[in-house]
Design a protein around this motif. Sequence first.
Motif, PDB file in Angstrom:
ATOM      1  N   PHE A 250       2.569  -7.646  -0.324  1.00  0.00           N
ATOM      2  CA  PHE A 250       2.736  -7.754   1.122  1.00  0.00           C
ATOM      3  C   PHE A 250       1.478  -7.294   1.857  1.00  0.00           C
ATOM      4  O   PHE A 250       1.025  -7.931   2.816  1.00  0.00           O
ATOM      5  CB  PHE A 250       3.934  -6.906   1.564  1.00  0.00           C
ATOM      6  CG  PHE A 250       4.085  -6.812   3.057  1.00  0.00           C
ATOM      7  CD1 PHE A 250       4.596  -7.868   3.791  1.00  0.00           C
ATOM      8  CD2 PHE A 250       3.690  -5.652   3.726  1.00  0.00           C
ATOM      9  CE1 PHE A 250       4.724  -7.774   5.167  1.00  0.00           C
ATOM     10  CE2 PHE A 250       3.819  -5.557   5.102  1.00  0.00           C
ATOM     11  CZ  PHE A 250       4.341  -6.622   5.835  1.00  0.00           C
ATOM     12  N   GLY A 251       0.882  -6.146   1.410  1.00  0.00           N
ATOM     13  CA  GLY A 251      -0.343  -5.667   2.045  1.00  0.00           C
ATOM     14  C   GLY A 251      -1.485  -6.653   1.906  1.00  0.00           C
ATOM     15  O   GLY A 251      -2.245  -6.885   2.852  1.00  0.00           O
ATOM     16  N   LEU A 254      -0.891  -9.424   4.354  1.00  0.00           N
ATOM     17  CA  LEU A 254      -1.177  -9.020   5.727  1.00  0.00           C
ATOM     18  C   LEU A 254      -2.678  -8.971   5.993  1.00  0.00           C
ATOM     19  O   LEU A 254      -3.150  -9.429   7.049  1.00  0.00           O
ATOM     20  CB  LEU A 254      -0.547  -7.641   5.986  1.00  0.00           C
ATOM     21  CG  LEU A 254      -0.731  -7.067   7.396  1.00  0.00           C
ATOM     22  CD1 LEU A 254      -0.093  -7.998   8.431  1.00  0.00           C
ATOM     23  CD2 LEU A 254      -0.125  -5.663   7.483  1.00  0.00           C
ATOM     24  N   LEU A 255      -3.434  -8.433   5.044  1.00  0.00           N
ATOM     25  CA  LEU A 255      -4.892  -8.413   5.214  1.00  0.00           C
ATOM     26  C   LEU A 255      -5.465  -9.821   5.246  1.00  0.00           C
ATOM     27  O   LEU A 255      -6.432 -10.091   5.975  1.00  0.00           O
ATOM     28  CB  LEU A 255      -5.522  -7.606   4.078  1.00  0.00           C
ATOM     29  CG  LEU A 255      -5.236  -6.096   4.079  1.00  0.00           C
ATOM     30  CD1 LEU A 255      -5.847  -5.444   2.845  1.00  0.00           C
ATOM     31  CD2 LEU A 255      -5.776  -5.448   5.355  1.00  0.00           C
ATOM     32  N   THR A 256      -4.894 -10.688   4.493  1.00  0.00           N
ATOM     33  CA  THR A 256      -5.362 -12.077   4.513  1.00  0.00           C
ATOM     34  C   THR A 256      -5.141 -12.714   5.883  1.00  0.00           C
ATOM     35  O   THR A 256      -6.016 -13.419   6.419  1.00  0.00           O
ATOM     36  CB  THR A 256      -4.623 -12.880   3.439  1.00  0.00           C
ATOM     37  OG1 THR A 256      -4.858 -12.292   2.148  1.00  0.00           O
ATOM     38  CG2 THR A 256      -5.091 -14.325   3.414  1.00  0.00           C
ATOM     39  N   VAL A 257      -3.969 -12.442   6.471  1.00  0.00           N
ATOM     40  CA  VAL A 257      -3.688 -12.978   7.806  1.00  0.00           C
ATOM     41  C   VAL A 257      -4.648 -12.400   8.838  1.00  0.00           C
ATOM     42  O   VAL A 257      -5.174 -13.117   9.711  1.00  0.00           O
ATOM     43  CB  VAL A 257      -2.224 -12.689   8.184  1.00  0.00           C
ATOM     44  CG1 VAL A 257      -1.961 -13.081   9.630  1.00  0.00           C
ATOM     45  CG2 VAL A 257      -1.281 -13.455   7.252  1.00  0.00           C
ATOM     46  N   LEU A 258      -4.904 -11.088   8.762  1.00  0.00           N
ATOM     47  CA  LEU A 258      -5.831 -10.470   9.714  1.00  0.00           C
ATOM     48  C   LEU A 258      -7.246 -11.012   9.552  1.00  0.00           C
ATOM     49  O   LEU A 258      -7.956 -11.239  10.541  1.00  0.00           O
ATOM     50  CB  LEU A 258      -5.826  -8.946   9.519  1.00  0.00           C
ATOM     51  CG  LEU A 258      -4.516  -8.237   9.905  1.00  0.00           C
ATOM     52  CD1 LEU A 258      -4.617  -6.753   9.584  1.00  0.00           C
ATOM     53  CD2 LEU A 258      -4.209  -8.453  11.381  1.00  0.00           C
TER      54      LEU A 258
END
Length: 303
Positions: A250-251, A254-258
């Motif tokens: 999940f982390g 999320l970093l990929t999306v950011l």
Amino acid sequence: MYRQLRWVAAAGVALALAGCSASESGGESAAMPMSADGRQAAPNQGAPNQDSAGKAGQEKAPVPAGQPGIADRKLVRTASMELTAPNVADVISQVRVLTQGAAGYTGQESTQETRATINVVVPSERLDGVLDQLGKLGKQIRREITATDVTEQLVDVDSRLATQRASVERIRALLARATSVSEITSVESELTSREAELESLLKRRESLAGSVAMSTISLQVKAETVAAAEESRSGFFGGLTGGWDAFLTFGGGLLTVLGAMAPFLLVFGVPAAALVWWLRKRRRVQEPAMAGASDLPSAPPLD
């Protein structure tokens, strides 16, 4: 005279005794059956034993008409097996050799470094033997065999085939006797339709017969390291490890999306933030000026 009457009386008594003995022997002969050599059979030998007759009837009970016996049942047998081995590629190579030796062939296959799946098709009478040989190629984890009875389907198809063949022959006979063009056209159309249905039944019969004759084995092979890792993930620590992996996944997402949104924030976000700051600063400057203007004394009204 008396002597003659005495002889007549003696002859009558002798005849009476002879008739009584004959009637008694006749009754006994009628009660007791005679054997083939003219001798009287024993009382219990004339009728068969009812218990033995009942048992013989049960052992030799005929199969009802139209229902095949156990030996004539048509079964579609399939199997699935799961193995673990040190080298997956070597196991798959041995599987191909075993399949060819059993007069079979391999179907769909997917092979990776640590796992592989392959479909093996062999004659039905060799299914059990092939499964035993495959189980020796590694550590057997799972083995399942299923059987589907298609006897009734085959009997139904055979009956419909016989009926359809007779129907086609009748239509061909009508076509041979047709004289006018309209009759020929009509009969040929009906013949084409019935021949198509007959062909469909033949294909279905071949498919069922092929499924009965050949059996499919779905084989799955895993590397021993993969199997050990999957086994270690069971229990509390396995759940903890799975949860941590899910959190990391999940982390990372999320970093990929950011990271994907960062260029848009730089291009559009910075100018938008600067515009908002300028508007707020201008509003702060205008508010004191408006407050000072409202504090000035108003002009007296004119009389």
